[in-house]
Design an enzyme around this catalytic site. Structure first.
Site, short mmCIF file in Angstrom:
data_model
loop_
_atom_site.label_atom_id
_atom_site.label_comp_id
_atom_site.label_asym_id
_atom_site.label_seq_id
_atom_site.Cartn_x
_atom_site.Cartn_y
_atom_site.Cartn_z
N ARG A 16 10.78 3.98 3.46
CA ARG A 16 10.58 2.89 4.71
C ARG A 16 11.96 2.34 4.99
O ARG A 16 12.69 1.90 4.09
CB ARG A 16 9.81 1.76 4.22
CG ARG A 16 9.28 0.71 4.99
CD ARG A 16 8.26 0.01 4.83
NE ARG A 16 7.09 0.79 4.98
CZ ARG A 16 5.79 0.16 4.99
NH1 ARG A 16 5.61 -1.16 4.77
NH2 ARG A 16 4.60 0.92 5.27
N ARG B 181 0.77 -1.02 0.03
CA ARG B 181 0.08 0.03 0.12
C ARG B 181 0.71 1.18 -0.06
O ARG B 181 0.68 2.02 -0.71
CB ARG B 181 -0.95 0.16 1.26
CG ARG B 181 -2.23 -0.65 1.04
CD ARG B 181 -2.66 -1.39 2.57
NE ARG B 181 -1.52 -2.11 2.74
CZ ARG B 181 -1.73 -3.54 2.48
NH1 ARG B 181 -2.74 -4.12 1.91
NH2 ARG B 181 -0.75 -4.49 2.50
N THR B 182 1.77 1.46 1.00
CA THR B 182 2.46 2.66 1.12
C THR B 182 3.15 3.05 -0.14
O THR B 182 3.20 4.25 -0.69
CB THR B 182 3.56 2.60 2.34
OG1 THR B 182 2.37 2.13 3.46
CG2 THR B 182 3.88 4.05 2.62
N LYS C 150 25.39 -3.17 -0.80
CA LYS C 150 26.99 -3.25 -1.29
C LYS C 150 27.51 -2.30 -0.01
O LYS C 150 28.64 -2.27 0.04
CB LYS C 150 27.47 -2.77 -2.12
CG LYS C 150 26.97 -3.32 -3.52
CD LYS C 150 27.30 -2.41 -4.70
CE LYS C 150 26.31 -2.70 -5.86
NZ LYS C 150 26.31 -1.29 -6.93
N HIS D 192 4.73 5.65 11.85
CA HIS D 192 3.85 5.56 10.39
C HIS D 192 3.04 6.58 10.28
O HIS D 192 1.80 6.39 9.78
CB HIS D 192 3.46 4.01 10.00
CG HIS D 192 3.33 3.88 8.66
ND1 HIS D 192 3.33 4.51 7.66
CD2 HIS D 192 2.93 2.55 8.34
CE1 HIS D 192 2.88 4.06 6.38
NE2 HIS D 192 2.60 2.86 6.84
#
Ligand code: CP
Length: 306
Positions: free
Chosen positions: A101, A51-52, A80, A129
């Site tokens: 995120r 969703r986000t 890396k 959030h």
């Protein structure tokens, strides 16, 4: 330059203006279709999301802009050893705004210190959030008609559920909200939420969803956050602590809103989906409008509303 890292970064007035803008976008999407022509959002997702990430990308596209980014740290140079600091310095050359995120709490904050573009916290570990909170506030305000004078029950994993922590934070700024925190003892809200955020507010911690149901104007269900458990056996023991079904819905008020940030696993039975009080898929749609409003606000492109 403004970022959104925490649900309290906007004042109540700024939050209400943003929700007003989101409601106007819902009513008149065509008026907003080109306000971000030529703009780009970078979605840097070091943790899984449906969703986000997709709603941020859809939001920018709905505004006429474009999206770029990665959906898995393994496909980025983080694999890396590149730091968040260096990544955001680089991405600042490619995009106008960034949604990030990250599994580590505070990573979007670190990014904001090195960024030349606005950073949006799209979920940091078990912490916050804030854009889910904006979606939750818009959903409650749109469907219930107000953001004050109601009783809200949070049910499930209140320990690791960042959407819970963020929404409790945000709701403490509105009048006469009562909080009922429904969880097994092992998954209660963190101490800082109980002893700091909720100090001076009316709240109770209970284990029975059935007993809480008749009192609730809003029920916020949550999934048990498997990815935050150190021990799989403990997750398996906890995962079905609460299952909302038609029998439990029969105990609720006629107009109780049932919300869930999603994804759900097993905590809401599919038979509840057709109940008119089940509002979790509407919540997904409101999230697009509110993320459009947020992009416009952070890019300083939001029009004055009449
Ligand atoms: N609500 C939410 O954050 O969903 P995703 O994890 O799919 O983005």
């Amino acid at each position: 330059m403004k970022h959104l890292l925490n649900p309290l970064d906007f004042t109540v007035e700024e939050t209400n203006r943003l929700l007003d803008l989101a409601s106007d976008i819902e009513k008149h999407p065509d008026r907003y279709a080109h306000l971000c022509d030529g703009k780009k959002i970078a979605t840097l997702f070091y943790e899984p999301s449906t969703r986000t990430r997709l709603s941020f990308e859809a939001a920018m596209m709905n505004l006429g802009g474009k999206a770029l980014g990665f959906s898995d740290a393994a496909n980025s140079s983080a694999s890396k050893g590149e730091t968040v600091e260096d990544t955001i310095r680089v991405v600042s050359c490619y995009a106008d705004i960034c949604a990030m995120r990250h599994p580590k709490e505070g990573a979007p904050y670190v990014a904001s210190l090195f960024s030349r573009i606005p950073i949006i916290n799209a979920g940091d570990g078990g912490h916050q959030h804030p854009t889910q909170t904006l979606a939750d506030l818009l959903t409650i305000r749109s469907l219930q008609g107000r953001l004050d004078n109601f009783t809200i029950g949070f049910c499930g994993d209140l320990k690791f559920g960042r959407t819970v922590h963020s929404l409790i934070n945000a709701l403490t700024r509105y009048s006469n909200i009562k909080f009922i925190l429904i969880s097994p003892p092992e998954l209660k809200v963190p101490d800082y939420v109980r002893d700091d955020v909720l100090q001076g507010f009316e709240y109770e911690e209970v284990t029975s969803l059935e007993e809480a149901m008749p009192k609730l104007d809003v029920l916020y269900m949550t999934r048990v956050q498997r990815e935050r458990f150190f021990n799989e056996e403990e997750y398996i023991r906890m995962k079905d602590s609460y299952i909302l079904d038609a029998e439990k819905m029969a105990l609720a008020k006629d107009n109780t809103l049932v919300l869930h940030p999603l994804p759900r696993v097993n905590e809401i039975a599919p038979e509840v989906d057709n109940d008119p009080r089940a509002s979790y898929f509407k919540q997904v749609q409101y999230a697009v409008y509110v993320r459009m409003a947020l992009i416009l606000t952070l890019l300083d492109l939001a029009p004055e509303l009449n």
